[in-house]
Structures are given as C-alpha cells and as structure tokens.
Design an enzyme around this catalytic site. Structure first.
Site, PDB file in Angstrom:
ATOM      1  N   HIS A 132       0.839  -1.201   0.000  1.00 21.89           N
ATOM      2  CA  HIS A 132       0.000   0.000   0.000  1.00 21.89           C
ATOM      3  C   HIS A 132       0.880   1.259   0.000  1.00 21.89           C
ATOM      4  CE1 HIS A 132      -3.492   2.513   1.393  1.00 21.89           C
ATOM      5  NE2 HIS A 132      -2.500   3.203   1.932  1.00 21.89           N
ATOM      6  N   GLU A 133       1.879   1.293   0.862  1.00 17.09           N
ATOM      7  CA  GLU A 133       2.780   2.448   0.935  1.00 17.09           C
ATOM      8  C   GLU A 133       3.570   2.620  -0.365  1.00 17.09           C
ATOM      9  OE1 GLU A 133       2.897   4.807   3.190  1.00 17.09           O
ATOM     10  OE2 GLU A 133       1.280   3.794   4.231  1.00 17.09           O
ATOM     11  N   HIS A 136       1.607   4.470  -2.866  1.00 14.89           N
ATOM     12  CA  HIS A 136       1.641   5.936  -2.733  1.00 14.89           C
ATOM     13  C   HIS A 136       2.896   6.526  -3.382  1.00 14.89           C
ATOM     14  CE1 HIS A 136      -1.965   6.525  -0.475  1.00 14.89           C
ATOM     15  NE2 HIS A 136      -1.562   5.869   0.588  1.00 14.89           N
ATOM     16  N   GLU A 191      -6.280   6.635  -1.746  1.00 16.95           N
ATOM     17  CA  GLU A 191      -6.223   5.481  -0.846  1.00 16.95           C
ATOM     18  C   GLU A 191      -6.709   4.204  -1.535  1.00 16.95           C
ATOM     19  OE1 GLU A 191      -4.607   5.307   1.741  1.00 16.95           O
ATOM     20  OE2 GLU A 191      -4.449   7.360   2.426  1.00 16.95           O
TER      21      GLU A 191
END
Ligand SMILES: [Zn+2]
Length: 266
Positions: A132-133, A136, A191
């Site tokens: 997930h990070e 980003h 997100e």
C-alpha cells in the site's frame, strides 16, 4: 518491556481515515495553502529531492532505528528481500522501534515501518501495508503531499527565500514539516488506488490478497479498542466514519470475486 499504546493519529496518517468533518478541515487548509503557493514559488524536482533527503535523514536521526542484528530488522529485511525499486525509484527500508502503530513512505522510496505495527500484523498483512505504501510512492501521492507540506505557512518563507537551491532547514522547520506531513491526508481516490496496488503486490508475490483486508481489520480492532478506552482525544473524530469498513469490504469483495479462499484469520 516496551509500553504499548495506541496512537490513533498515527494510524490515521497511514490510512488517512477521516470523518467528513476531518476531511473538510484538511480541505480548507489545503486550499488556503495552495492559494499561497500560486503566488509564492515553484519547487523543482532537484529541490524536492534535497528536501526529502533532509527530512528522512532528520527522521532517521531522531527516531530509534533498529540495528542490523535486531529481530525487527531481520524480519523486515526478509519480507522485503528483492524489493529494490518501484517505478524506477530505489527503495530502502528501516524499522523505527516506537510505540506508534504506523508506517510511511517518502517520495524518494524511503519506507519506514514502526515496530508496534509489526507486532500486531502477520507477515502477509505487513506486506499488504508495505505494498500500500509503495503504491503511494508509485502513484506520486507522497510526492504531492510532500510538496504541499513544504508550502505550509511555517515553511514557505524558508523555501521561497532560496533561489533555486534547497535551504538547509533548521530543527524547528523540520519539525514543522513533520507536523504538516502528519496532518496531511490522502484522498479516498488515492487510498483506493494504493489499496489496489497493495492487493496486486500481494498477488505478485504469491500471497493470498485477503491479507489486505485482514490488515485493515487489525487497524479497525485497534480503533475500537482505543475508542472503548477513551485514550485519545482524536477518538471522536474516528468513532463513526465508514471509510475503513468500506475499504475492508472492497478488498474482501475483490478477493472473493477473484476466487481466493479466505484463510483462517490468525
Ligand atoms: Zn494510504
């Protein structure tokens, strides 16, 4: 023994879970900041890179980074073995041995995972969060957030007064930058995209993508626990928003639709 506590503000940084009220607050701030930015300056990629480096060096200096023989270090190294870059951005991983439950990524590919987050997650769940990070970083969300943070009122004068080169920020300016980054939140769209990135990341590493939903469930359980204990004044902001539930549901539906069996929740 390390004292465990739950800091919801830290969880919020990672997932940018926000009530409408909180989101609106941020939106108002961002619009104000953006207005100032227009007349103020542009920041080149070179300057950005220099500021990101100043920031992450400062963070690493002021947080307890675990050493090479530490079990957290070894576990993270094992989990991230072979992860060298994302979209051409080289990755580097470190553990902060702190009580906050959090993880973050900088635009330069520096990923920091907090030991207390590692304590509550299985390897696969942790990989989901790391994925997930990385999402980003790959989607340049972290770069946009960093640029925005540099343009907050506490910093913009320092940034603006340097003609073309990055200023050497003072401790207090770096502290302001940290605060601005901590209060920044990603949009729901960002997100969602990062969740999907994490999901794909798990699949690409032959992991069951259900881990994505499971990692969110852990955070939700933490939130509820904190809410029950009334440990944080942020609780009222996080008590009834649907974001995390929706994200869990979305990841579960996707895994179900793609035919992955739900493993036993450890
Ligand atoms: Zn996120």
């Amino acid at each position: 023994m390390k004292i465990k506590s739950i800091k919801l503000i830290a969880v919020a940084v990672m997932l940018a879970i926000a009530t409408p009220a909180f989101a609106q607050f941020n939106k108002a701030k961002l619009i104000k900041g953006a207005g100032k930015a227009v007349q103020a300056m542009t920041i080149t990629d070179e300057q950005m890179a220099a500021y990101v480096k100043e920031y992450i060096d400062w963070m690493d200096k002021h947080n307890p980074v675990t050493g090479p023989d530490n079990e957290y270090t070894k576990r993270l190294a094992r989990l991230t073995e072979g992860l060298t870059s994302v979209e051409g951005i080289p990755l580097n991983f470190k553990v902060y041995d702190v009580i906050d439950v959090n993880a973050f990524a900088c635009p330069d590919g520096s990923v920091r995972v907090f030991s207390s987050l590692m304590d509550i997650m299985t390897d696969e769940e942790l990989l989901g969060v790391i994925g997930h990070e990385m999402g980003h970083v790959a989607h340049k969300d972290s770069k946009k957030a960093f640029r925005q943070a540099l343009l907050t009122s506490a910093l913009k004068d320092a940034v603006a007064s340097t003609n073309g080169v990055a200023a050497a920020l003072t401790d207090s300016q770096l502290g302001s930058l940290g605060e601005a980054l901590a209060s920044a939140s990603y949009s729901q769209k960002q997100e969602k995209a990062a969740d999907d990135y994490g999901y794909e990341f798990l699949k690409a590493h032959d992991k069951n993508p259900w881990a994505m939903a499971f990692s969110f469930r852990r955070l939700k359980a933490l939130q509820e626990q904190a809410g029950a204990q009334k440990t944080s004044k942020m609780n009222q902001l996080f008590s009834s928003h649907p974001d995390l539930d929706l994200r869990i549901q979305r990841m579960e539906e996707r895994a179900t639709k793609e035919g992955f069996a739900q493993p036993e929740n450890k």
